[in-house]
Design an enzyme around this catalytic site. Structure first.
Site, short mmCIF file in Angstrom:
data_model
loop_
_atom_site.label_atom_id
_atom_site.label_comp_id
_atom_site.label_asym_id
_atom_site.label_seq_id
_atom_site.Cartn_x
_atom_site.Cartn_y
_atom_site.Cartn_z
N TRP A 1 6.48 -0.56 -8.21
CA TRP A 1 7.64 -1.09 -7.48
C TRP A 1 8.83 -1.26 -8.41
O TRP A 1 9.95 -0.87 -8.09
CB TRP A 1 7.26 -2.44 -6.83
CG TRP A 1 8.41 -3.09 -6.13
CD1 TRP A 1 8.88 -2.81 -4.86
CD2 TRP A 1 9.24 -4.15 -6.63
NE1 TRP A 1 9.95 -3.62 -4.57
CE2 TRP A 1 10.20 -4.46 -5.63
CE3 TRP A 1 9.27 -4.86 -7.83
CZ2 TRP A 1 11.16 -5.44 -5.79
CZ3 TRP A 1 10.23 -5.85 -8.00
CH2 TRP A 1 11.17 -6.13 -6.98
N PHE B 1 -3.60 -0.30 7.00
CA PHE B 1 -4.19 -1.62 6.83
C PHE B 1 -5.34 -1.60 5.83
O PHE B 1 -5.32 -0.81 4.88
CB PHE B 1 -4.61 -2.21 8.18
CG PHE B 1 -3.45 -2.45 9.10
CD1 PHE B 1 -2.31 -3.14 8.68
CD2 PHE B 1 -3.45 -1.98 10.40
CE1 PHE B 1 -1.23 -3.36 9.51
CE2 PHE B 1 -2.37 -2.20 11.26
CZ PHE B 1 -1.26 -2.89 10.81
N ALA C 1 -3.21 1.66 12.90
CA ALA C 1 -4.61 1.58 12.46
C ALA C 1 -5.38 0.49 13.18
O ALA C 1 -6.61 0.51 13.18
CB ALA C 1 -4.68 1.38 10.96
N ARG D 1 2.20 8.54 6.74
CA ARG D 1 2.55 8.45 8.16
C ARG D 1 4.05 8.24 8.36
O ARG D 1 4.76 7.80 7.47
CB ARG D 1 1.81 7.28 8.81
CG ARG D 1 0.32 7.44 8.87
CD ARG D 1 -0.34 6.22 9.52
NE ARG D 1 -0.18 5.02 8.70
CZ ARG D 1 -0.42 3.79 9.13
NH1 ARG D 1 -0.81 3.60 10.37
NH2 ARG D 1 -0.27 2.76 8.33
N LYS E 1 7.47 -6.19 10.69
CA LYS E 1 6.81 -5.49 9.59
C LYS E 1 7.79 -4.73 8.71
O LYS E 1 7.63 -4.62 7.50
CB LYS E 1 5.76 -4.53 10.15
CG LYS E 1 5.02 -3.74 9.09
CD LYS E 1 3.97 -2.84 9.74
CE LYS E 1 3.27 -1.98 8.69
NZ LYS E 1 4.15 -0.95 8.11
N THR F 1 3.95 1.55 -1.01
CA THR F 1 4.62 1.59 -2.31
C THR F 1 3.68 2.16 -3.37
O THR F 1 4.08 3.00 -4.19
CB THR F 1 5.08 0.18 -2.71
OG1 THR F 1 5.97 -0.32 -1.72
CG2 THR F 1 5.78 0.19 -4.06
N LYS G 1 0.82 -1.22 0.00
CA LYS G 1 0.00 0.00 0.00
C LYS G 1 0.85 1.27 0.00
O LYS G 1 0.58 2.21 -0.75
CB LYS G 1 -0.94 -0.02 1.21
CG LYS G 1 -1.84 1.20 1.34
CD LYS G 1 -3.04 0.92 2.22
CE LYS G 1 -2.64 0.30 3.54
NZ LYS G 1 -1.81 1.17 4.38
N PHE H 1 3.01 -8.57 -9.01
CA PHE H 1 4.19 -9.29 -8.52
C PHE H 1 4.73 -10.18 -9.64
O PHE H 1 4.01 -10.52 -10.59
CB PHE H 1 3.84 -10.13 -7.29
CG PHE H 1 3.84 -9.35 -6.00
CD1 PHE H 1 4.76 -9.62 -5.00
CD2 PHE H 1 2.91 -8.35 -5.78
CE1 PHE H 1 4.77 -8.92 -3.82
CE2 PHE H 1 2.91 -7.63 -4.60
CZ PHE H 1 3.84 -7.92 -3.61
#
Length: 558
Positions: free
Chosen positions: A412, A304, A276, A97, A108, A76, A74, A384
């Protein structure tokens, strides 16, 4: 197949512009920029005041399906979309954030994006940055020390230490500090009482920093924070201790949004970082509003899945800052959808149309939720390497059949160039007329608000309240806090309060075990399941791979 270097290698090879040049590109004079070195800076709050009559840029909110170990990307996508908008000639600003050290050094990782869609300097942002989170830690613990000193010096306010609700915080995951006893060692060491630690990003002061619209509002909100209850069960606040001025002083610089840039020199405001799943999960109101004055488009994110961060953006942040998003991007990956459809992580490289189609149920619920707020959703498919063409086609066809705009993105691997088609589709959606409406009216009872969120956003059959939560609900209502919005503390991995129920669970109920008032932040926290406000570290923390090279560069950050 191209071999993409690691995130930190890409970040360290970036050609950065001086932060004053980035500010100049936004039309900001040097007098409003406080540089922190060459590539970071804080923006004066005067900018917001001076631009009060200027038209706001359009807000693009980025959210996602429920996260899985497969990854969604998210942050990215948020960074890449900001770069893509600038690729097509739009003046865009990213607003996200700040990372917390706990998850950065835990499992994470950081929160600067990835690949060729990152905010930089990545090492600084993921570590101490400009000291905002340290300032919040200091202010929070200063209040704790002042409370303990008040009790030690005679407890004039009659604070019942058994009902002391204000604990301590630190910016690190540390399960051993969840429950402690303070004040041991005899009369000179204070009054013994139970306490504990939360992670800093769960502090109410973090929420206040992110919801206040300036210094005066910050001070006003800090005054309202509840620290505990008297022997007569009356709430005591920071105003009763008369220390709101000192707390405001400690936070005055932290209130200023931080300006950095992406790998492609797109301006980015990074400010505030509430979780979150245990807080409201959005960057600061002042950063988002400032970005809207400086750019024609603001790309911001909520933590999230849409059941957590996006719901809180709409019901809490939008109300606090009078912010109206124009469009919502739902990030999804083939990998994560297959996991929601029952595929094992070890098998995700294999084509599995059955699991993929089963996983669509999770995406479908988030689409429904965004539409419930009157906003158009756009599905961004984060590609991906091992996604097959057939899988991608099946997902794209599904979204189109649902009447949802959808586009493949490769930000990405390709940076902004990989998100141009997505950016064009989002601009088109943002230009369509929409009527944003929060999910519930504030005049509803706290119980009714929680039920509405559970039923309409999670798909639950209803809500059960523990005996303790029912007592707290009565106290909250009697104290005049019943008209506040609700901040749900829930697992991020499921639409339910049970992390093991992936996909789109049905025939379930939500259990609220505890209610806490955050009167300063202006919401009531409803804790469900086993969500904790102090996480623990994994068996092998990411910190074990971190170091500093001989030339002073960070190693092992991700």
């Amino acid at each position: 197949m191209n071999v993409i270097p690691s995130d930190i290698d890409i970040a360290q090879q970036a050609k950065l512009e001086k932060i004053t040049k980035i500010a100049h590109g936004l039309g900001v004079d040097e007098e409003f920029v406080a540089p922190y070195g060459h590539y970071k800076g804080k923006l004066s709050l005067e900018l917001l005041h001076n631009a009060s009559g200027k038209k706001d840029g359009k807000i693009i909110l980025v959210t996602a399906i429920n996260p899985t170990p497969a990854g969604e990307g998210k942050s990215t996508m948020t960074v890449g979309l900001g770069q893509a908008l600038n690729h097509i000639g739009k003046k865009a600003v990213v607003a996200i954030r700040e990372p917390s050290l706990g998850p950065t050094m835990g499992m994470k990782g950081g929160a600067c994006g990835g690949g060729y869609s990152q905010v930089v300097p990545m090492e600084d942002i993921n570590l101490h940055f400009t000291g905002d989170i340290h300032a919040i830690t200091t202010a929070h613990n200063a209040l704790t020390a002042l409370i303990d000193n008040h009790i030690h010096r005679g407890n004039e306010l009659g604070l019942d230490v058994r009902k002391l609700t204000w604990k301590r915080v630190m910016d690190m995951n540390d399960r051993s500090l969840r429950h402690i006893v303070a004040g041991l060692g005899g009369p000179l060491q204070g009054v013994p009482h139970e306490s504990g630690f939360d992670i800093t990003v769960a502090s109410e002061i973090m929420a206040i920093l992110c919801l206040a619209d300036g210094i005066n509002d910050l001070r006003s909100r800090l005054k309202k924070m509840v620290i505990g209850y008297t022997f007569h069960d009356e709430p005591l606040t920071v105003a009763d201790l008369e220390v709101e001025g000192a707390l405001t002083l400690l936070l005055k610089d932290a209130m200023m949004p931080n300006l950095v840039q992406t790998l492609e020199n797109t301006p980015a405001l990074i400010h505030g970082g509430p979780f979150a799943n245990i807080a409201h999960g959005c960057n600061s109101v002042v950063a988002t509003k400032m970005a809207a004055k400086l750019g024609d488009y603001v790309v911001t994110e909520a933590g999230f899945g849409a059941d957590l961060g996006a719901e809180k953006f709409m019901n809490i942040k939008s109300r606090a800052g009078n912010i109206k998003p124009s469009v919502v991007v739902i990030v999804a990956t083939i990998r994560a959808l297959k996991m929601h459809g029952g595929a094992a992580k070890a098998d995700l490289k294999q084509e599995n149309l059955h699991a993929l189609e089963k996983g669509f149920e999770n995406l479908d619920k988030h689409i429904e939720s965004i539409r419930a707020f009157g906003l158009p959703p756009v599905v961004a498919v984060n590609r991906f390497t091992h996604d097959t063409e057939e899988e991608i086609n099946v997902l794209m066809k599904y979204c189109r059949q649902k009447g949802v705009a959808v586009e493949l993105a490769e930000v990405w691997e390709k940076g902004g160039a990989g998100g141009v088609k997505l950016a064009e589709k989002i601009i088109q959606a943002a230009d369509e007329p929409s009527v944003f409406t929060p999910l519930y009216d504030l005049e509803l009872t706290i119980e009714a608000k929680i039920n509405k969120i559970a039923k309409e956003i999670y798909g639950a059959d209803g809500v059960d309240f523990s005996v303790e939560a029912k007592k707290q609900l009565e106290r909250i209502t009697d104290s005049g806090w019943g008209t506040l919005p609700v901040c749900m503390a829930k697992t991020q991995y499921s639409l339910s309060d049970d992390a093991s129920k992936i996909g789109r669970p049905r025939n379930f109920r939500i259990t609220v075990r505890e209610l806490r008032v955050s009167a300063g932040a202006g919401f009531v926290v409803a804790l469900t399941g086993n969500v904790m406000t102090m996480p623990g570290l994994p068996k092998r923390p990411g910190a074990l791979d971190m170091d500093v090279s001989e030339d002073g560069n960070a190693v092992g950050l991700f």
